[in-house]
Scaffold this motif. Structure first.
Motif, PDB file in Angstrom:
ATOM      1  N   LEU A 101       0.859  -1.176   0.000  1.00 28.45           N
ATOM      2  CA  LEU A 101       0.000   0.000   0.000  1.00 28.45           C
ATOM      3  C   LEU A 101       0.897   1.228   0.000  1.00 28.45           C
ATOM      4  CD1 LEU A 101      -2.725   1.380   0.085  1.00 28.45           C
ATOM      5  CD2 LEU A 101      -2.650   1.259   2.583  1.00 28.45           C
ATOM      6  N   THR A 102       0.866   1.964  -1.100  1.00 26.79           N
ATOM      7  CA  THR A 102       1.693   3.164  -1.238  1.00 26.79           C
ATOM      8  C   THR A 102       0.802   4.396  -1.277  1.00 26.79           C
ATOM      9  OG1 THR A 102       3.472   2.026  -2.426  1.00 26.79           O
ATOM     10  CG2 THR A 102       3.326   4.398  -2.710  1.00 26.79           C
ATOM     11  N   LEU A 103       1.122   5.356  -0.426  1.00 25.33           N
ATOM     12  CA  LEU A 103       0.435   6.647  -0.409  1.00 25.33           C
ATOM     13  C   LEU A 103       1.446   7.720  -0.763  1.00 25.33           C
ATOM     14  CD1 LEU A 103      -1.574   6.241   2.934  1.00 25.33           C
ATOM     15  CD2 LEU A 103      -2.368   5.762   0.604  1.00 25.33           C
ATOM     16  N   GLU A 111       9.664 -16.307   7.118  1.00 25.45           N
ATOM     17  CA  GLU A 111       8.660 -15.985   8.122  1.00 25.45           C
ATOM     18  C   GLU A 111       7.907 -14.738   7.667  1.00 25.45           C
ATOM     19  OE1 GLU A 111      10.618 -15.428  11.802  1.00 25.45           O
ATOM     20  OE2 GLU A 111      11.237 -17.535  12.007  1.00 25.45           O
ATOM     21  N   ASP A 112       6.714 -14.564   8.200  1.00 22.68           N
ATOM     22  CA  ASP A 112       5.978 -13.333   7.910  1.00 22.68           C
ATOM     23  C   ASP A 112       6.805 -12.134   8.342  1.00 22.68           C
ATOM     24  OD1 ASP A 112       4.054 -15.062   7.120  1.00 22.68           O
ATOM     25  OD2 ASP A 112       2.604 -14.552   8.693  1.00 22.68           O
ATOM     26  N   SER A 113       6.781 -11.082   7.514  1.00 26.78           N
ATOM     27  CA  SER A 113       7.584  -9.900   7.832  1.00 26.78           C
ATOM     28  C   SER A 113       6.891  -8.654   7.304  1.00 26.78           C
ATOM     29  CB  SER A 113       8.980 -10.020   7.212  1.00 26.78           C
ATOM     30  OG  SER A 113       8.905 -10.113   5.799  1.00 26.78           O
ATOM     31  N   GLU A 114       7.334  -7.504   7.821  1.00 26.26           N
ATOM     32  CA  GLU A 114       6.797  -6.214   7.396  1.00 26.26           C
ATOM     33  C   GLU A 114       7.939  -5.255   7.095  1.00 26.26           C
ATOM     34  OE1 GLU A 114       3.534  -4.486   9.566  1.00 26.26           O
ATOM     35  OE2 GLU A 114       3.104  -6.409  10.548  1.00 26.26           O
ATOM     36  N   GLU A 115       7.681  -4.349   6.149  1.00 26.68           N
ATOM     37  CA  GLU A 115       8.723  -3.411   5.709  1.00 26.68           C
ATOM     38  C   GLU A 115       8.075  -2.090   5.316  1.00 26.68           C
ATOM     39  OE1 GLU A 115      11.154  -3.044   1.586  1.00 26.68           O
ATOM     40  OE2 GLU A 115      11.485  -4.941   2.647  1.00 26.68           O
ATOM     41  N   LYS A 116       8.810  -0.990   5.513  1.00 26.88           N
ATOM     42  CA  LYS A 116       8.360   0.345   5.102  1.00 26.88           C
ATOM     43  C   LYS A 116       9.418   0.966   4.194  1.00 26.88           C
ATOM     44  CE  LYS A 116       5.672   1.638   9.221  1.00 26.88           C
ATOM     45  NZ  LYS A 116       4.353   1.753   8.555  1.00 26.88           N
ATOM     46  N   ASN A 117       8.971   1.616   3.127  1.00 30.56           N
ATOM     47  CA  ASN A 117       9.839   2.454   2.294  1.00 30.56           C
ATOM     48  C   ASN A 117       9.346   3.890   2.400  1.00 30.56           C
ATOM     49  OD1 ASN A 117      11.050   0.113   1.549  1.00 30.56           O
ATOM     50  ND2 ASN A 117      10.508   0.208  -0.622  1.00 30.56           N
ATOM     51  N   LYS A 152       7.759  15.078  -3.764  1.00 31.78           N
ATOM     52  CA  LYS A 152       7.078  13.791  -3.615  1.00 31.78           C
ATOM     53  C   LYS A 152       7.301  13.297  -2.199  1.00 31.78           C
ATOM     54  CE  LYS A 152       6.385   9.302  -5.809  1.00 31.78           C
ATOM     55  NZ  LYS A 152       5.090   9.644  -6.407  1.00 31.78           N
ATOM     56  N   ASP A 153       6.212  13.109  -1.493  1.00 27.37           N
ATOM     57  CA  ASP A 153       6.262  12.562  -0.139  1.00 27.37           C
ATOM     58  C   ASP A 153       5.478  11.253  -0.165  1.00 27.37           C
ATOM     59  OD1 ASP A 153       6.388  12.021   2.526  1.00 27.37           O
ATOM     60  OD2 ASP A 153       5.162  13.717   3.174  1.00 27.37           O
ATOM     61  N   SER A 154       6.200  10.120  -0.131  1.00 28.73           N
ATOM     62  CA  SER A 154       5.523   8.842  -0.276  1.00 28.73           C
ATOM     63  C   SER A 154       5.906   7.878   0.838  1.00 28.73           C
ATOM     64  CB  SER A 154       5.855   8.204  -1.637  1.00 28.73           C
ATOM     65  OG  SER A 154       7.182   7.751  -1.672  1.00 28.73           O
ATOM     66  N   LYS A 155       4.987   6.972   1.117  1.00 27.55           N
ATOM     67  CA  LYS A 155       5.179   5.938   2.133  1.00 27.55           C
ATOM     68  C   LYS A 155       4.603   4.642   1.598  1.00 27.55           C
ATOM     69  CE  LYS A 155       3.554   4.529   6.730  1.00 27.55           C
ATOM     70  NZ  LYS A 155       2.664   4.864   7.853  1.00 27.55           N
ATOM     71  N   SER A 156       5.428   3.589   1.593  1.00 23.63           N
ATOM     72  CA  SER A 156       4.994   2.286   1.116  1.00 23.63           C
ATOM     73  C   SER A 156       5.086   1.274   2.252  1.00 23.63           C
ATOM     74  CB  SER A 156       5.869   1.823  -0.063  1.00 23.63           C
ATOM     75  OG  SER A 156       5.782   2.715  -1.150  1.00 23.63           O
ATOM     76  N   ASP A 157       3.981   0.584   2.510  1.00 25.30           N
ATOM     77  CA  ASP A 157       3.937  -0.482   3.520  1.00 25.30           C
ATOM     78  C   ASP A 157       3.863  -1.829   2.806  1.00 25.30           C
ATOM     79  OD1 ASP A 157       3.855   1.083   5.959  1.00 25.30           O
ATOM     80  OD2 ASP A 157       1.853   1.698   5.325  1.00 25.30           O
ATOM     81  N   PHE A 158       4.793  -2.737   3.167  1.00 29.92           N
ATOM     82  CA  PHE A 158       4.838  -4.069   2.575  1.00 29.92           C
ATOM     83  C   PHE A 158       4.669  -5.123   3.672  1.00 29.92           C
ATOM     84  CE2 PHE A 158       7.426  -1.332  -0.135  1.00 29.92           C
ATOM     85  CZ  PHE A 158       6.921  -1.616  -1.399  1.00 29.92           C
ATOM     86  N   ILE A 159       3.858  -6.129   3.363  1.00 29.83           N
ATOM     87  CA  ILE A 159       3.671  -7.255   4.276  1.00 29.83           C
ATOM     88  C   ILE A 159       3.904  -8.553   3.501  1.00 29.83           C
ATOM     89  CG2 ILE A 159       2.069  -8.486   5.790  1.00 29.83           C
ATOM     90  CD1 ILE A 159       0.591  -5.878   6.235  1.00 29.83           C
ATOM     91  N   ASP A 160       4.856  -9.365   3.964  1.00 24.40           N
ATOM     92  CA  ASP A 160       5.124 -10.670   3.370  1.00 24.40           C
ATOM     93  C   ASP A 160       4.443 -11.748   4.214  1.00 24.40           C
ATOM     94  OD1 ASP A 160       6.635  -9.490   1.424  1.00 24.40           O
ATOM     95  OD2 ASP A 160       8.563  -9.875   2.380  1.00 24.40           O
TER      96      ASP A 160
END
Length: 779
Positions: free
Chosen positions: A345-347, A399-405, A382-390
């Motif tokens: 999900l990128t905003l 293993e399940d993991s989470e990451e932010k860009n 550009k001000d962006s935030k990306s949330d990633f969930i594996d």
């Protein structure tokens, strides 16, 4: 003889001409004195900028006629008692909407015009781009191709410089395929295709320049147009254009707002040939975007020879992009060993500002003798935030993991230009000027991982990149344009100062160089039906931020693209010869061109542990030889067919890290456009596009084939237009790429699907309905 001359009586006729509806002066209207018996003209004049006129006649039996295109005529008989002065006082002309509509149709510009050093594509006659974006408009221009990822190429080469109104612009910059994102088709008046630019133009762009000219109405009084659009995928937009012109002031504005959706299906395959393992990804993303665009400007006419223009443009895009990547890993027996899903999900918020001050002075001695100064500032953020969930579905090694860009990007640019044009006669002209461009860019990029409930920054993927580039240019050209032949010689000197810095690791690079860019253009008219044009120019392609920045947004951890801070610019010597023929109802333009490029920039792939990394490198030289054909045929008054075909053969020589990258290849593309005038005042157009497969240094690109169509109906005497356009009618357009090396194989495919837009526009005042509606889509 003396007595006869004294008996002749001179009569002065004067008056003032105004628009009946707006009460504004009408400039360049015709005032005619004609014989009452024969109806033949005796003497005439035109009104000045204030609508005033005056003429002297010795006629005795006459009438006076006042006329202007788009207005009803006014006729005055000679007074029964004639004094030395006939003062008609103030004359009010009434607009003739029916006549104006007829004149507009008759005077419609041809699709393409040829000049000494450029071709001009008039956007107003392009139905297939109705309701589309600037990218789709460019894609229908001869010699231009825009692929499904939004990359623009000219004659098969991507070294293209995009200008807006002759200057670099923040409106033509953006994030990846978001370039030109805030320019909608109805804003564009014409596009100049300059494959061999003269020294007057910025030397940037090894394959040439595309100059987008935006509309700026200057009709007297209050004029404008409004548009409303709906489309599929989910799209709604609204556009408004208003112009107010008085004697000393012209105010112009444009407003656009709406929302749109861009779906994207894609698939990637990473194969490790050494152990025959395969990583496959089936993905889908859908970007939802809200956009706003506001333009306000004014021309201040100090007098008839001096004009000051001020303008400001604000655009804003708000993006919401959800997506899902489904990964599967296969072993040598084609058994699935691991499966997991990576959701995103990128905003992002993308505001753009541009403001300009321009001063133009026209000299009295010649219509083309002028001085032009402009100062322009722009910014893009550009001000962006990306949330990633594996999320793991199969396999013990993940293993399940989470990451932010997180990305904080900013670009500020200032451009100062001075141009002076001095004709010495109708045939000889001197042009000279200077340009100074300042660019200041920063990109703050951070990757965070969720570890034991805390967000921890990854130092290997986090840094702040600063990019500063200043370019000073001086140019001079001299030209001769006669009835049979013409010649234009020029030179341009540019000095470049470039500095980059990775703040956290304190890695610095610096480049400072000066270059001379000559240009030569010539034309020869063999007959009324055949002319020849030839040209030469030297060009440069400087690496941009994405080419230099070693850190980029990583949406796919197994397919990474990053920049190279040590990248050097490309240089190209470009030659071309073009013939322009007119054979009855057929116009035919055939050209041959040759480009020699040094320090060619190509993407080089490396592969480790199922992860492919691409980085631009300077790899050798490239020779490109090409042929181009443009033709137009009107078999009937209701049908026109145009065709554009381009073929080029390239010979690449180079090496990197001891590996040879020598190879030869070819590329050809074509477009066929058919326009039909149907009964009931309906216009229909269909365009077919094809681009052949081609081989790059390591990557092979698949073919592209697709069709666009549009239909238009003018109603209410041309004041309103209904548009229906379909982009990619058969949903056949695909991006296909593959790379085969001894130890790995990579494949990428993606598709965007069909886009349908229905639009309605209406013109008020003296304004005409927009030829396009205000929606646009991104490739």
């Amino acid at each position: 003889m003396t007595l006869s001359a004294q008996s002749i009586k001179e009569i002065e006729i004067k008056g003032k001409l105004l628009d009946k509806e707006t009460n504004q002066p009408i400039e360049y209207a015709t005032v005619l004195v004609a014989d009452n018996t024969t109806l033949k003209p005796i003497k005439g004049t035109t009104t000045d900028i204030n609508g005033n006129f005056s003429l002297v006649t010795t006629a005795t039996n006459f009438y006076i006629e006042v006329s202007f295109i788009g207005y009803k005529k006014s006729i005055f008989n000679k007074p029964s008692k004639t004094d030395a002065l006939i003062d008609l006082k103030t004359i009010y002309l009434e607009p003739d909407l029916e006549s104006l509509s007829e004149v507009t149709i008759i005077a419609e510009k041809s699709t393409t015009e040829f000049k000494l050093d450029k071709r001009i594509f008039n956007v107003g006659s392009d139905l297939a781009s109705s309701g589309a974006s600037a990218l789709e408009v460019l894609n229908n221009v001869p010699s231009v191709n825009v692929d499904i990822e939004g990359k623009i190429s000219l004659r098969g080469s991507q070294g293209v410089q995009i200008l807006i109104n002759g200057k670099p612009s923040v409106l033509a910059s953006g994030d990846g395929n978001n370039a030109l994102g805030t320019i909608t088709a109805e804003m564009i008046e014409k596009i100049e295709v300059i494959t061999n630019p003269s020294a007057k133009y910025d030397a940037e762009g090894t394959s040439g320049i595309l100059n987008i000219i935006l509309k700026k109405d200057q009709k007297k009084g209050l004029n404008g147009s409004v548009s409303l659009n709906i489309g599929s995928p989910d799209t709604q937009s609204f556009g408004l254009s208003i112009n107010r012109r008085t004697e000393n002031l012209n105010i112009f504005s444009q407003i656009g707002l709406g929302k749109r959706t861009f779906p994207n299906d894609y698939e990637t395959i990473n194969q490790d040939i050494s152990n025959n393992t395969i990583l496959k990804n089936d993905g889908y993303s859908e970007m939802h975007e809200k956009f706003y665009n506001f333009l306000l400007g004014s021309d201040f006419f100090l007098n008839k020879n001096n004009v000051i223009t001020l303008s400001v443009n604000y655009a804003f895009e708000k993006e919401d992009t959800p997506g899902t990547n489904n990964y599967s890993r296969f072993d040598g027996n084609d058994d699935v060993t691991d499966q997991w899903a990576r959701t995103e999900l990128t905003l992002a918020d993308n505001p753009k500002w541009q403001y300009e001050l321009q001063y133009k002075k026209d000299f009295e001695d010649h219509k083309d003798h002028d001085l032009l100064f402009s100062a322009m500032g722009s910014s893009f953020s550009k001000d962006s935030k990306s949330d990633f969930i594996d999320t793991v579905a199969l396999g013990m090694n993940q293993e399940d993991s989470e990451e932010k860009n997180l990305t904080d990007f900013g670009r500020v640019e200032y451009t100062f230009k001075l141009d002076y044009t001095r004709p010495f006669s109708e045939k000889y002209t001197l042009e000279t000027g200077a340009q100074y461009v300042i660019q200041d860019v920063f990109n703050d990029y951070e990757v965070q991982d969720l570890i034991n409930g805390d967000w921890v920054s990854d130092p290997n993927l986090t840094n702040v990149f600063d990019y500063k580039q200043n370019v000073i240019g001086l140019y001079g050209t001299t030209s001769y344009e006669g009835d049979t032949w013409g010649l234009k010689l020029g030179f341009r000197l540019e000095q470049t100062d470039l500095k980059t810095l990775l703040e956290i690791t304190d890695e610095k690079t610096s480049q400072n160089y000066s270059n001379l860019f000559p240009s030569v253009h010539a034309s020869y008219k063999i007959s009324e039906a055949l002319s020849l044009q030839t040209g030469y120019s030297k060009r440069i392609q400087r690496p941009g931020l994405r080419d230099l920045n070693p850190f980029s947004i990583i949406r796919d951890n197994f397919n990474i693209s990053r920049g190279n801070p040590n990248l050097q610019p490309e240089f190209t010597d470009s030659y071309e010869l073009t013939s322009i023929m007119k054979l009855g109802e057929v116009s035919l333009n055939f050209g041959a061109y040759y480009r020699y490029t040094t320090d060619v920039i190509e993407e080089i792939f490396t592969y480790t542990n199922n992860i492919s990394t691409r980085m631009p490198m300077n790899v050798g030289t490239n020779n490109t030889t090409g042929l181009e054909l443009n033709s137009k045929y009107s078999p009937a008054k209701w049908a026109t067919v145009t065709a554009d075909a381009n073929f080029n053969f390239f010979n690449r020589k180079g090496s990197f890290q001891g590996n040879s990258f020598d190879f030869k290849g070819e590329l050809w593309s074509s477009k066929i456009n058919s326009k039909f005038k149907l009964p009931a005042g309906i216009d229909f157009e269909v365009t077919g596009n094809y681009r052949s497969p081609f081989q790059a240094v390591l990557e092979k690109r698949g073919e592209e084939i697709y069709a666009d169509a549009g239909i238009r109906k003018k109603v209410f005497k041309g004041k309103a237009i209904i548009n229906l356009s379909v982009q990619d009618v058969f949903a056949s357009r695909r991006f296909i790429s593959s790379t085969t090396q001894p130890n790995f194989f990579l494949s990428r495919t993606s598709a965007r699907g069909r886009f349908i837009t229905l639009g309605l526009s209406y013109g008020f005042g003296k304004g005409e309905a927009m030829e396009f509606s205000g929606q646009r889509r991104r490739f």
